[in-house]
Design an enzyme around this catalytic site. Structure first.
Site, PDB file in Angstrom:
ATOM      1  N   CYS A  86       0.837  -1.209   0.000  1.00 24.93           N
ATOM      2  CA  CYS A  86       0.000   0.000   0.000  1.00 24.93           C
ATOM      3  C   CYS A  86       0.869   1.256   0.000  1.00 24.93           C
ATOM      4  CB  CYS A  86      -0.912  -0.019   1.230  1.00 24.93           C
ATOM      5  SG  CYS A  86      -1.772   1.540   1.467  1.00 24.93           S
ATOM      6  N   CYS A 105       0.363   3.199   3.463  1.00 28.79           N
ATOM      7  CA  CYS A 105       0.721   2.636   4.766  1.00 28.79           C
ATOM      8  C   CYS A 105       2.058   3.240   5.224  1.00 28.79           C
ATOM      9  CB  CYS A 105       0.837   1.117   4.678  1.00 28.79           C
ATOM     10  SG  CYS A 105      -0.727   0.265   4.972  1.00 28.79           S
ATOM     11  N   HIS A 151      -4.295   0.329   7.972  1.00 24.13           N
ATOM     12  CA  HIS A 151      -4.844   0.107   6.622  1.00 24.13           C
ATOM     13  C   HIS A 151      -6.279  -0.421   6.643  1.00 24.13           C
ATOM     14  CE1 HIS A 151      -4.175  -0.908   2.326  1.00 24.13           C
ATOM     15  NE2 HIS A 151      -4.931  -1.982   2.573  1.00 24.13           N
ATOM     16  N   ASN A 193     -13.554   9.411  -1.552  1.00 26.64           N
ATOM     17  CA  ASN A 193     -14.146   8.340  -2.349  1.00 26.64           C
ATOM     18  C   ASN A 193     -13.918   7.072  -1.569  1.00 26.64           C
ATOM     19  OD1 ASN A 193     -14.770   9.959  -4.593  1.00 26.64           O
ATOM     20  ND2 ASN A 193     -12.668   9.775  -5.328  1.00 26.64           N
ATOM     21  N   SER A 223      -8.959   4.430  -5.376  1.00 24.00           N
ATOM     22  CA  SER A 223      -7.849   3.658  -5.920  1.00 24.00           C
ATOM     23  C   SER A 223      -7.155   2.847  -4.839  1.00 24.00           C
ATOM     24  CB  SER A 223      -6.864   4.606  -6.604  1.00 24.00           C
ATOM     25  OG  SER A 223      -6.363   5.538  -5.669  1.00 24.00           O
ATOM     26  N   HIS A 283      -6.892   2.065   1.822  1.00 24.99           N
ATOM     27  CA  HIS A 283      -6.350   2.723   3.014  1.00 24.99           C
ATOM     28  C   HIS A 283      -7.203   3.965   3.332  1.00 24.99           C
ATOM     29  CE1 HIS A 283      -2.816   3.122   5.728  1.00 24.99           C
ATOM     30  NE2 HIS A 283      -3.446   4.275   5.922  1.00 24.99           N
ATOM     31  N   HIS A 331      -8.427   7.372   3.651  1.00 28.78           N
ATOM     32  CA  HIS A 331      -7.853   8.651   3.206  1.00 28.78           C
ATOM     33  C   HIS A 331      -8.908   9.484   2.506  1.00 28.78           C
ATOM     34  CE1 HIS A 331      -7.867   6.341  -0.540  1.00 28.78           C
ATOM     35  NE2 HIS A 331      -7.829   7.499  -1.176  1.00 28.78           N
ATOM     36  N   GLN A 372      -9.201  13.237  -0.218  1.00 27.34           N
ATOM     37  CA  GLN A 372      -8.443  14.155  -1.070  1.00 27.34           C
ATOM     38  C   GLN A 372      -8.869  15.586  -0.768  1.00 27.34           C
ATOM     39  OE1 GLN A 372      -7.640  13.257  -5.165  1.00 27.34           O
ATOM     40  NE2 GLN A 372      -8.675  11.282  -5.015  1.00 27.34           N
TER      41      GLN A 372
HETATM   42  P1  H2U Z   1      -8.547   8.008  -4.428  1.00 29.79           P
HETATM   43  O1  H2U Z   1      -8.522   6.712  -3.704  1.00 29.79           O
HETATM   44  O2  H2U Z   1      -9.732   8.857  -4.104  1.00 29.79           O
HETATM   45  O3  H2U Z   1      -8.321   7.788  -5.896  1.00 29.79           O
HETATM   46  O4  H2U Z   1      -7.310   8.868  -3.905  1.00 29.79           O
HETATM   47  C1  H2U Z   1      -6.014   8.396  -3.881  1.00 29.79           C
HETATM   48  C2  H2U Z   1      -5.101   9.449  -4.457  1.00 29.79           C
HETATM   49  O5  H2U Z   1      -3.785   9.131  -4.043  1.00 29.79           O
HETATM   50  C3  H2U Z   1      -5.103   9.494  -5.969  1.00 29.79           C
HETATM   51  O6  H2U Z   1      -5.510  10.781  -6.377  1.00 29.79           O
HETATM   52  C4  H2U Z   1      -2.904   9.501  -5.053  1.00 29.79           C
HETATM   53  C5  H2U Z   1      -3.645   9.233  -6.346  1.00 29.79           C
HETATM   54  O7  H2U Z   1      -3.192  10.102  -7.351  1.00 29.79           O
HETATM   55  N1  H2U Z   1      -1.681   8.725  -4.919  1.00 29.79           N
HETATM   56  C6  H2U Z   1      -0.484   9.389  -4.760  1.00 29.79           C
HETATM   57  O8  H2U Z   1      -0.446  10.606  -4.756  1.00 29.79           O
HETATM   58  N2  H2U Z   1       0.651   8.657  -4.612  1.00 29.79           N
HETATM   59  C7  H2U Z   1       0.698   7.300  -4.624  1.00 29.79           C
HETATM   60  O9  H2U Z   1       1.744   6.708  -4.479  1.00 29.79           O
HETATM   61  C8  H2U Z   1      -0.544   6.515  -4.819  1.00 29.79           C
HETATM   62  C9  H2U Z   1      -1.806   7.286  -4.933  1.00 29.79           C
HETATM   63 ZN    ZN Z   2      -2.326   1.028   3.702  1.00 29.76          ZN
END
Ligand code: H2U
Ligand code: ZN
Length: 351
Positions: free
Chosen positions: A56, A59, A119, A159, A167, A170, A172, A174
């Site tokens: 992850c 993490c 996580h 989201n 995506s 974990h 989180h 934005q």
């Molecule tokens: P979402 O799960 O809402 O997609 O948000 C995760 C965000 O984390 C996504 O916009 C960013 C992605 O660009 N991200 C990073 O900035 N660095 C990473 O190593 C993985 C994901």
């Molecule tokens: Zn994680």
């Protein structure tokens, strides 16, 4: 053709409801819930038990996709998105050949805020004190980003779940801060300003007073917040979080409002998870006042837009009439609120 019915019977027949915050209508078809359903019925999804995933990106201590490393954080962690949708600088103009091909530059910041090092957690399964730390971080980000004079709006959103395109599981959210006010809060700001000019009172304060009186759409509450399925809900179990004491933006929350927000987020996400005994997917986010200028009558509020309709896997699709005509729903806001009130207030799978 029109016919006269009792108010209750009238609300059980197809009708349109008005969303004064967005100045849009939604079509309600309560009689359709009686139609036979032979589709899928989902199984309970167990909550994740993986506390640390070495793959992850979010993490603690792990390398991220872009080459940076996530530090060994203990509570919350904010970083600039490695794949930002907008950049801090932009060209001064975007020339085009016609006024019909209009474009303008956009700039700002995209950040990611990890809620917790664990996580496996979600807001529904986090400790209240840990959610309070997240609220503090949101207020701090709102203060920091709103102080940038060339930015106009701070949008915080989460989201949750693969169904909503998250995506990464974990916990989180934005944070995007933009030089222009995005369309949704811009429409809400215009509607609230017009209402305030006409009535002299904030739209959402008047609306909350009605909901407290009618009770049927209230899902849960505490001393500082009330969570309702709004009269005009589009998504089946959509909710709106309203402060009892109007406040325009997160950075101006009182300490009681900060802990109250943490509590109401916990309450509603527990009820969501319990509804279909699953980790309930959603897009959630907050609308505060734009960061520049005066916005009289603008009331901070939170939106939850969950896609699930009938089970852990059957979701509502926004297609057909909704793409080409207008939003439509079957279960009424009152019915959805009743179901969310009926589930236990304690999580079905605590940590
Ligand atoms: P979402 O799960 O809402 O997609 O948000 C995760 C965000 O984390 C996504 O916009 C960013 C992605 O660009 N991200 C990073 O900035 N660095 C990473 O190593 C993985 C994901
Ligand atoms: Zn994680």
């Amino acid at each position: 053709m029109s016919s006269s019915l009792s108010p209750q019977a009238a609300l059980e027949s197809p009708h349109r409801r008005y969303n004064p915050l967005r100045r849009q209508w939604v079509l309600i078809s309560p009689q359709r819930t009686q139609r036979p359903w032979q589709g899928e019925v989902g199984d309970a999804t167990p909550s994740s038990v993986v506390h640390y995933d070495p793959k992850c990106y979010l993490c603690p201590g792990n390398p991220r996709a872009g080459g940076a490393r996530t530090p060994a954080y203990e509570h919350v962690y904010v970083f600039d998105n490695d794949y930002p949708a907008i950049l801090p600088t932009a060209p001064s103009s975007i020339p085009t050949d016609s006024s019909l091909l209009r474009a303008e530059p956009e700039h700002g910041h995209c950040r990611v805020l990890c809620f917790h090092p664990d996580h496996s957690l979600t807001l529904a399964r986090m400790e209240p004190a840990d959610i309070e730390r997240v609220v503090e971080a949101w207020a701090g980000q709102d203060a920091e980003l709103s102080a940038e004079p060339d930015l106009a709006y701070v949008q915080i959103f989460e989201n949750r779940g693969a169904m909503m395109g998250a995506s990464n599981p974990h916990p989180h959210c934005q944070i995007w801060a933009t030089a222009h006010i995005p369309d949704e809060p811009a429409a809400e700001a215009a509607a609230q300003a017009a209402y305030f000019a006409e009535h002299g009172t904030p739209l959402l304060a008047d609306y909350l007073a009605l909901e407290i009186k009618e009770k049927v759409r209230v899902v849960c509450e505490n001393d500082a917040f009330v969570c309702v399925v709004p009269w005009w809900a589009v998504w089946p179990f959509e909710t709106l979080i309203l402060p009892r004491e109007p406040v325009s933006t997160l950075r101006l929350f009182s300490p009681a409002q900060r802990s109250g927000l943490a509590n109401i987020l916990h309450q509603i996400t527990v009820r969501y998870d319990n509804l279909f005994q699953t980790s309930f997917p959603y897009t959630m986010g907050f609308h505060g006042a734009p960061t520049q200028g005066e916005h009289p009558g603008f009331g901070w509020h939170g939106h939850f837009y969950p896609p699930l309709l009938r089970s852990a896997t059957v979701k509502k699709f926004m297609v057909g009439f909704e793409m080409l005509g207008m939003p439509q729903r079957d279960i009424t806001a009152e019915g959805a609120a009743e179901r969310l009130r009926a589930v236990p207030a304690v999580h079905f799978a605590p940590r």
